[in-house]
Design a protein around this motif. Structure first.
Motif, PDB file in Angstrom:
ATOM      1  N   PHE A 159      -7.351   3.183   1.624  1.00 15.83           N
ATOM      2  CA  PHE A 159      -7.024   2.914   0.222  1.00 15.83           C
ATOM      3  C   PHE A 159      -5.712   3.592  -0.148  1.00 15.83           C
ATOM      4  O   PHE A 159      -4.842   2.996  -0.798  1.00 15.83           O
ATOM      5  N   GLY A 160      -5.558   4.863   0.263  1.00 10.35           N
ATOM      6  CA  GLY A 160      -4.343   5.592  -0.064  1.00 10.35           C
ATOM      7  C   GLY A 160      -3.102   4.936   0.498  1.00 10.35           C
ATOM      8  O   GLY A 160      -2.067   4.849  -0.176  1.00 10.35           O
ATOM      9  N   ALA A 161      -3.200   4.451   1.753  1.00  9.90           N
ATOM     10  CA  ALA A 161      -2.048   3.792   2.378  1.00  9.90           C
ATOM     11  C   ALA A 161      -1.700   2.495   1.666  1.00  9.90           C
ATOM     12  O   ALA A 161      -0.517   2.178   1.448  1.00  9.90           O
ATOM     13  N   ALA A 162      -2.728   1.719   1.290  1.00  9.63           N
ATOM     14  CA  ALA A 162      -2.492   0.459   0.585  1.00  9.63           C
ATOM     15  C   ALA A 162      -1.849   0.726  -0.775  1.00  9.63           C
ATOM     16  O   ALA A 162      -0.901   0.038  -1.186  1.00  9.63           O
ATOM     17  N   HIS A 163      -2.376   1.726  -1.468  1.00  7.32           N
ATOM     18  CA  HIS A 163      -1.826   2.068  -2.778  1.00  7.32           C
ATOM     19  C   HIS A 163      -0.370   2.506  -2.656  1.00  7.32           C
ATOM     20  O   HIS A 163       0.501   2.089  -3.437  1.00  7.32           O
ATOM     21  N   LYS A 164      -0.081   3.332  -1.675  1.00  6.34           N
ATOM     22  CA  LYS A 164       1.276   3.820  -1.472  1.00  6.34           C
ATOM     23  C   LYS A 164       2.243   2.675  -1.184  1.00  6.34           C
ATOM     24  O   LYS A 164       3.368   2.637  -1.708  1.00  6.34           O
ATOM     25  N   ALA A 165       1.780   1.711  -0.380  1.00  5.94           N
ATOM     26  CA  ALA A 165       2.636   0.570  -0.046  1.00  5.94           C
ATOM     27  C   ALA A 165       2.964  -0.256  -1.285  1.00  5.94           C
ATOM     28  O   ALA A 165       4.122  -0.660  -1.494  1.00  5.94           O
TER      29      ALA A 165
ATOM     30  N   VAL B 252      -8.050   2.697 -10.353  1.00  5.93           N
ATOM     31  CA  VAL B 252      -7.872   1.476  -9.557  1.00  5.93           C
ATOM     32  C   VAL B 252      -7.517   0.301 -10.453  1.00  5.93           C
ATOM     33  O   VAL B 252      -6.620  -0.497 -10.147  1.00  5.93           O
ATOM     34  N   GLU B 253      -8.201   0.197 -11.583  1.00  7.41           N
ATOM     35  CA  GLU B 253      -7.941  -0.916 -12.492  1.00  7.41           C
ATOM     36  C   GLU B 253      -6.520  -0.846 -13.067  1.00  7.41           C
ATOM     37  O   GLU B 253      -5.831  -1.869 -13.170  1.00  7.41           O
ATOM     38  N   ARG B 254      -6.089   0.347 -13.431  1.00  6.61           N
ATOM     39  CA  ARG B 254      -4.726   0.498 -13.958  1.00  6.61           C
ATOM     40  C   ARG B 254      -3.696   0.238 -12.871  1.00  6.61           C
ATOM     41  O   ARG B 254      -2.651  -0.377 -13.121  1.00  6.61           O
TER      42      ARG B 254
ATOM     43  N   GLU C   7      -3.095  -3.431 -12.298  1.00  5.08           N
ATOM     44  CA  GLU C   7      -2.288  -4.051 -13.352  1.00  5.08           C
ATOM     45  C   GLU C   7      -0.825  -3.635 -13.248  1.00  5.08           C
ATOM     46  O   GLU C   7       0.082  -4.479 -13.299  1.00  5.08           O
ATOM     47  N   VAL C   8      -0.575  -2.343 -13.065  1.00  8.22           N
ATOM     48  CA  VAL C   8       0.796  -1.837 -13.035  1.00  8.22           C
ATOM     49  C   VAL C   8       1.538  -2.334 -11.794  1.00  8.22           C
ATOM     50  O   VAL C   8       2.717  -2.708 -11.864  1.00  8.22           O
ATOM     51  N   LEU C   9       0.840  -2.381 -10.644  1.00 11.49           N
ATOM     52  CA  LEU C   9       1.486  -2.727  -9.381  1.00 11.49           C
ATOM     53  C   LEU C   9       1.381  -4.198  -9.026  1.00 11.49           C
ATOM     54  O   LEU C   9       1.944  -4.634  -8.017  1.00 11.49           O
ATOM     55  N   ASP C  10       0.638  -4.953  -9.859  1.00  9.56           N
ATOM     56  CA  ASP C  10       0.447  -6.391  -9.573  1.00  9.56           C
ATOM     57  C   ASP C  10       0.010  -6.561  -8.117  1.00  9.56           C
ATOM     58  O   ASP C  10       0.659  -7.238  -7.311  1.00  9.56           O
ATOM     59  N   ALA C  11      -1.141  -5.935  -7.794  1.00 11.14           N
ATOM     60  CA  ALA C  11      -1.577  -5.808  -6.396  1.00 11.14           C
ATOM     61  C   ALA C  11      -2.430  -6.971  -5.899  1.00 11.14           C
ATOM     62  O   ALA C  11      -3.027  -6.868  -4.826  1.00 11.14           O
ATOM     63  N   PHE C  12      -2.515  -8.049  -6.639  1.00 10.64           N
ATOM     64  CA  PHE C  12      -3.207  -9.273  -6.198  1.00 10.64           C
ATOM     65  C   PHE C  12      -4.693  -9.057  -5.875  1.00 10.64           C
ATOM     66  O   PHE C  12      -5.282  -9.813  -5.099  1.00 10.64           O
ATOM     67  N   GLY C  13      -5.301  -8.018  -6.439  1.00 15.48           N
ATOM     68  CA  GLY C  13      -6.708  -7.738  -6.165  1.00 15.48           C
ATOM     69  C   GLY C  13      -6.952  -6.987  -4.872  1.00 15.48           C
ATOM     70  O   GLY C  13      -8.101  -6.693  -4.531  1.00 15.48           O
ATOM     71  N   VAL C  14      -5.881  -6.654  -4.146  1.00 15.01           N
ATOM     72  CA  VAL C  14      -6.037  -5.976  -2.854  1.00 15.01           C
ATOM     73  C   VAL C  14      -6.642  -4.588  -3.028  1.00 15.01           C
ATOM     74  O   VAL C  14      -7.555  -4.190  -2.291  1.00 15.01           O
ATOM     75  N   LEU C  15      -6.140  -3.824  -3.997  1.00 17.91           N
ATOM     76  CA  LEU C  15      -6.646  -2.468  -4.188  1.00 17.91           C
ATOM     77  C   LEU C  15      -8.121  -2.466  -4.578  1.00 17.91           C
ATOM     78  O   LEU C  15      -8.895  -1.632  -4.101  1.00 17.91           O
ATOM     79  N   LYS C  16      -8.503  -3.409  -5.430  1.00 18.04           N
ATOM     80  CA  LYS C  16      -9.923  -3.506  -5.795  1.00 18.04           C
ATOM     81  C   LYS C  16     -10.774  -3.852  -4.586  1.00 18.04           C
ATOM     82  O   LYS C  16     -11.889  -3.353  -4.422  1.00 18.04           O
ATOM     83  N   GLY C  17     -10.237  -4.703  -3.721  1.00 18.56           N
ATOM     84  CA  GLY C  17     -10.972  -5.078  -2.523  1.00 18.56           C
ATOM     85  C   GLY C  17     -11.163  -3.910  -1.578  1.00 18.56           C
ATOM     86  O   GLY C  17     -12.265  -3.693  -1.043  1.00 18.56           O
ATOM     87  N   VAL C  18     -10.106  -3.123  -1.369  1.00 17.04           N
ATOM     88  CA  VAL C  18     -10.210  -1.957  -0.494  1.00 17.04           C
ATOM     89  C   VAL C  18     -11.119  -0.906  -1.117  1.00 17.04           C
ATOM     90  O   VAL C  18     -11.887  -0.229  -0.424  1.00 17.04           O
TER      91      VAL C  18
END
Length: 281
Positions: A24-30, A68-70, A73-84
């Protein structure tokens, strides 16, 4: 400006990173870097401190659901962060897990506990706790026992210092009839339970042995609600523990706990039973 870092000394109270938290941390950082933010620029956007962002990206801290929810929204992560996030867990042992749970306990506005093994830690007397730790296998040293007893007793300030927190405890009757540490220690423990149930925000119920099967034969339940109205659960086993964030699992545990409340003795009947048990010791 470069990303901030947190030293090992600053994170000694955090669990060792699990693979899923590191993922999760790596995905968020990317995603954060893709958006062009440093941790210092990004932190105010999700309303957390830069150190918290760094700790999450290192896999040292479990990300709160609102974070995660914020971030989505801020990073426009396409739902990836929620999935991880759905697969994020920590698997590094009881001590690390419990430190995280204890931190949440200090902020909780609701705390529900069902125990079928021993008196809940927040309700244990010093003598009862010492008897429990004294039987630990492998054996603990005297200094280790004292440290654990002190830590357990110190946590009990929550019952006095958080009058707006709703505490609910359900304990199996057989736990109270076992003379843990001997009759004198157990009498003291029963008296402590009778006193602990005094405040309006503390509710104690006993699950009578005569009930037979009930809604949580699978084992203990611990649930808590944060000031942000997030619910978490915690489960302990012999050599493992689990911090539960899955809403479906938490909903299931809520249903079980609600059923337990209806199956256990009322608080008044619980008081009467405790007085009878005390009289028999």
């Amino acid at each position: 400006m470069t990303d901030s870092t947190i030293s090992t000394e600053q994170t000694t109270n955090e669990p060792e990173p699990s693979d899923s938290l590191k993922a999760f941390g790596a995905a968020h950082k990317a995603f954060r870097r893709r958006a062009g933010y440093t941790q210092e620029q990004y932190a105010p956007l999700v309303q957390y401190q830069p150190g918290t962002v760094a700790s999450i990206e290192q896999g040292q801290r479990f990300p709160p659901r609102v974070f995660v929810e914020r971030a989505e929204e801020v990073l426009d992560a396409f739902g990836v962060l929620k999935g991880v996030y759905k697969h994020a867990t920590r698997e590094k042992g009881l001590a690390s897990w419990f430190r995280q749970w204890a931190e949440l306990e200090e902020q909780a506005i609701s705390l529900y506990t069902f125990e079928n093994r021993l008196v809940p830690g927040l309700l244990q007397t010093e003598g009862y706790a010492r008897a429990i730790f004294g039987e630990r296998v492998p054996m603990l040293s005297d200094s280790e026992i004292e440290a654990m007893v002190t830590a357990r007793v110190d946590r009990q300030f929550l019952l006095n210092d958080r009058p707006n927190t709703a505490f609910s405890f359900i304990v199996e009757e057989h736990v109270l009839r076992r003379e843990t540490g001997g009759s004198d220690f157990m009498r003291e423990q029963i008296e402590h339970l009778l006193e602990a149930r005094g405040p309006r925000n503390v509710e104690l119920q006993v699950m009578p042995t005569s009930r037979g099967a009930h809604a949580s034969m699978d084992g203990p339940i611990q649930l808590l609600e944060t000031p942000e109205n997030e619910w978490f659960a915690y489960s302990e086993g012999q050599e493992n523990s689990q911090f539960i964030v899955d809403p479906k699992k938490i909903s299931m545990l809520h249903m079980r706990y609600a059923k337990l409340r209806s199956q256990a003795l009322t608080p008044d009947d619980t008081r009467s039973l405790l007085e009878r048990i005390r009289g028999a010791l």
